[in-house]
Design a protein around this motif. Structure first.
Motif, PDB file in Angstrom:
ATOM      1  N   LEU A   5       0.815  -1.214   0.000  1.00  0.00           N
ATOM      2  CA  LEU A   5       0.000   0.000   0.000  1.00  0.00           C
ATOM      3  C   LEU A   5       0.850   1.266   0.000  1.00  0.00           C
ATOM      4  O   LEU A   5       0.528   2.249   0.659  1.00  0.00           O
ATOM      5  N   GLY A   6       1.983   1.221  -0.688  1.00  0.00           N
ATOM      6  CA  GLY A   6       2.855   2.380  -0.777  1.00  0.00           C
ATOM      7  C   GLY A   6       3.723   2.615   0.439  1.00  0.00           C
ATOM      8  O   GLY A   6       4.324   3.671   0.575  1.00  0.00           O
ATOM      9  N   VAL A   7       3.797   1.628   1.342  1.00  0.00           N
ATOM     10  CA  VAL A   7       4.583   1.779   2.562  1.00  0.00           C
ATOM     11  C   VAL A   7       5.661   0.703   2.594  1.00  0.00           C
ATOM     12  O   VAL A   7       5.379  -0.478   2.367  1.00  0.00           O
ATOM     13  N   GLU A   8       6.886   1.119   2.860  1.00  0.00           N
ATOM     14  CA  GLU A   8       7.982   0.167   3.041  1.00  0.00           C
ATOM     15  C   GLU A   8       7.882  -0.405   4.451  1.00  0.00           C
ATOM     16  O   GLU A   8       8.084   0.316   5.424  1.00  0.00           O
ATOM     17  N   ILE A   9       7.534  -1.693   4.568  1.00  0.00           N
ATOM     18  CA  ILE A   9       7.450  -2.281   5.898  1.00  0.00           C
ATOM     19  C   ILE A   9       8.807  -2.879   6.254  1.00  0.00           C
ATOM     20  O   ILE A   9       9.511  -3.387   5.385  1.00  0.00           O
ATOM     21  N   PRO A  10       9.193  -2.796   7.539  1.00  0.00           N
ATOM     22  CA  PRO A  10      10.524  -3.291   7.942  1.00  0.00           C
ATOM     23  C   PRO A  10      10.679  -4.779   7.667  1.00  0.00           C
ATOM     24  O   PRO A  10       9.806  -5.573   7.991  1.00  0.00           O
ATOM     25  N   ALA A  11      11.795  -5.151   7.083  1.00  0.00           N
ATOM     26  CA  ALA A  11      12.012  -6.527   6.643  1.00  0.00           C
ATOM     27  C   ALA A  11      12.437  -7.448   7.775  1.00  0.00           C
ATOM     28  O   ALA A  11      12.115  -8.628   7.767  1.00  0.00           O
ATOM     29  N   LYS A  12      13.153  -6.930   8.752  1.00  0.00           N
ATOM     30  CA  LYS A  12      13.734  -7.795   9.783  1.00  0.00           C
ATOM     31  C   LYS A  12      12.782  -8.083  10.939  1.00  0.00           C
ATOM     32  O   LYS A  12      13.129  -8.815  11.859  1.00  0.00           O
ATOM     33  N   LYS A  13      11.586  -7.498  10.917  1.00  0.00           N
ATOM     34  CA  LYS A  13      10.635  -7.725  12.010  1.00  0.00           C
ATOM     35  C   LYS A  13       9.617  -8.782  11.612  1.00  0.00           C
ATOM     36  O   LYS A  13       9.456  -9.088  10.431  1.00  0.00           O
ATOM     37  N   LYS A  14       8.918  -9.317  12.609  1.00  0.00           N
ATOM     38  CA  LYS A  14       7.875 -10.298  12.333  1.00  0.00           C
ATOM     39  C   LYS A  14       6.761  -9.635  11.533  1.00  0.00           C
ATOM     40  O   LYS A  14       6.555  -8.426  11.609  1.00  0.00           O
ATOM     41  N   VAL A  15       6.021 -10.451  10.785  1.00  0.00           N
ATOM     42  CA  VAL A  15       5.021  -9.926   9.856  1.00  0.00           C
ATOM     43  C   VAL A  15       3.984  -9.078  10.574  1.00  0.00           C
ATOM     44  O   VAL A  15       3.654  -7.979  10.126  1.00  0.00           O
ATOM     45  N   ALA A  16       3.464  -9.560  11.710  1.00  0.00           N
ATOM     46  CA  ALA A  16       2.415  -8.831  12.420  1.00  0.00           C
ATOM     47  C   ALA A  16       2.917  -7.474  12.905  1.00  0.00           C
ATOM     48  O   ALA A  16       2.171  -6.488  12.889  1.00  0.00           O
ATOM     49  N   ILE A  17       4.171  -7.402  13.314  1.00  0.00           N
ATOM     50  CA  ILE A  17       4.745  -6.135  13.766  1.00  0.00           C
ATOM     51  C   ILE A  17       4.968  -5.213  12.566  1.00  0.00           C
ATOM     52  O   ILE A  17       4.711  -4.012  12.631  1.00  0.00           O
ATOM     53  N   SER A  18       5.446  -5.760  11.463  1.00  0.00           N
ATOM     54  CA  SER A  18       5.708  -4.957  10.272  1.00  0.00           C
ATOM     55  C   SER A  18       4.438  -4.345   9.702  1.00  0.00           C
ATOM     56  O   SER A  18       4.452  -3.228   9.199  1.00  0.00           O
ATOM     57  N   LEU A  19       3.331  -5.075   9.760  1.00  0.00           N
ATOM     58  CA  LEU A  19       2.073  -4.562   9.209  1.00  0.00           C
ATOM     59  C   LEU A  19       1.577  -3.338   9.960  1.00  0.00           C
ATOM     60  O   LEU A  19       0.848  -2.521   9.409  1.00  0.00           O
ATOM     61  N   ARG A  20       2.002  -3.170  11.206  1.00  0.00           N
ATOM     62  CA  ARG A  20       1.570  -2.019  11.997  1.00  0.00           C
ATOM     63  C   ARG A  20       2.147  -0.706  11.477  1.00  0.00           C
ATOM     64  O   ARG A  20       1.679   0.360  11.848  1.00  0.00           O
ATOM     65  N   TYR A  21       3.148  -0.778  10.603  1.00  0.00           N
ATOM     66  CA  TYR A  21       3.718   0.429  10.030  1.00  0.00           C
ATOM     67  C   TYR A  21       2.798   1.047   8.984  1.00  0.00           C
ATOM     68  O   TYR A  21       3.028   2.148   8.526  1.00  0.00           O
ATOM     69  N   ILE A  22       1.750   0.323   8.597  1.00  0.00           N
ATOM     70  CA  ILE A  22       0.747   0.858   7.688  1.00  0.00           C
ATOM     71  C   ILE A  22      -0.245   1.647   8.523  1.00  0.00           C
ATOM     72  O   ILE A  22      -0.825   1.119   9.477  1.00  0.00           O
ATOM     73  N   TYR A  23      -0.449   2.917   8.193  1.00  0.00           N
ATOM     74  CA  TYR A  23      -1.345   3.797   8.944  1.00  0.00           C
ATOM     75  C   TYR A  23      -2.768   3.252   8.844  1.00  0.00           C
ATOM     76  O   TYR A  23      -3.301   3.064   7.753  1.00  0.00           O
ATOM     77  N   GLY A  24      -3.362   2.950   9.992  1.00  0.00           N
ATOM     78  CA  GLY A  24      -4.717   2.418  10.021  1.00  0.00           C
ATOM     79  C   GLY A  24      -4.764   0.940  10.382  1.00  0.00           C
ATOM     80  O   GLY A  24      -5.845   0.380  10.547  1.00  0.00           O
ATOM     81  N   ILE A  25      -3.616   0.302  10.491  1.00  0.00           N
ATOM     82  CA  ILE A  25      -3.564  -1.100  10.909  1.00  0.00           C
ATOM     83  C   ILE A  25      -2.812  -1.161  12.228  1.00  0.00           C
ATOM     84  O   ILE A  25      -1.641  -0.802  12.306  1.00  0.00           O
ATOM     85  N   GLY A  26      -3.519  -1.591  13.266  1.00  0.00           N
ATOM     86  CA  GLY A  26      -2.943  -1.696  14.592  1.00  0.00           C
ATOM     87  C   GLY A  26      -2.660  -3.144  14.953  1.00  0.00           C
ATOM     88  O   GLY A  26      -2.704  -4.030  14.096  1.00  0.00           O
ATOM     89  N   PRO A  27      -2.423  -3.400  16.234  1.00  0.00           N
ATOM     90  CA  PRO A  27      -2.063  -4.758  16.664  1.00  0.00           C
ATOM     91  C   PRO A  27      -3.136  -5.811  16.359  1.00  0.00           C
ATOM     92  O   PRO A  27      -2.821  -6.891  15.869  1.00  0.00           O
ATOM     93  N   GLN A  28      -4.400  -5.489  16.637  1.00  0.00           N
ATOM     94  CA  GLN A  28      -5.450  -6.489  16.431  1.00  0.00           C
ATOM     95  C   GLN A  28      -5.668  -6.780  14.952  1.00  0.00           C
ATOM     96  O   GLN A  28      -5.794  -7.939  14.553  1.00  0.00           O
ATOM     97  N   ARG A  29      -5.717  -5.750  14.143  1.00  0.00           N
ATOM     98  CA  ARG A  29      -5.920  -5.965  12.708  1.00  0.00           C
ATOM     99  C   ARG A  29      -4.734  -6.697  12.099  1.00  0.00           C
ATOM    100  O   ARG A  29      -4.900  -7.533  11.211  1.00  0.00           O
TER     101      ARG A  29
END
Length: 128
Positions: A5-29
């Motif tokens: 979605l146009g956001v570079e998510i961190p590669a070295k972190k777990k997937v669930a943590i990396s997805l939180r870098y997308i604005y609008g997606i928090g821990p539960q989502r």
């Protein structure tokens, strides 16, 4: 670095943590997306395949979650609407004061900014 979605998510972190870098997606989502996509929660983001990235993107669009630019635009639109109709909350936003009923005689420094001292100036002596 994977790009979603146009956001570079961190590669070295777990997937669930990396997805939180997308604005609008928090821990539960993020956890929900990982579970629905069938991705191992301990997997790192750099190990995601194109198929898994597409699956994550499909899940986000399928749920019709508002994320990134659309969400930012929606929030700023809400604030502008409140300010335009001159409601109490809009006026408080405009003046940079607390919006939700907090006290302002003391505290509220985060919202009001640093203290500005108002002093009394001495009158200047008349010229002779």
């Amino acid at each position: 670095m994977p790009r979603l979605l146009g956001v570079e998510i961190p590669a070295k972190k777990k997937v669930a943590i990396s997805l939180r870098y997308i604005y609008g997606i928090g821990p539960q989502r993020a956890d929900q997306v990982v579970q629905e996509a069938g991705i191992d929660p301990n997997q790192r983001a750099d190990a995601l395949t194109e198929e898994q990235l597409n699956k994550i993107l499909h899940i986000i669009t399928e749920h019709k979650w508002v994320v990134e630019g659309d969400l930012r635009r929606e929030l700023t639109g809400n604030l502008k609407r409140l300010q335009a109709i001159n409601c109490y909350r809009g006026v408080r936003h405009r003046r940079s004061l607390p919006v939700r009923g907090q006290r302002t005689s003391t505290n509220a420094r985060t919202r009001k900014g640093p203290r500005r001292t108002v002093g009394v100036s001495k009158p200047t002596a008349p010229a002779k």
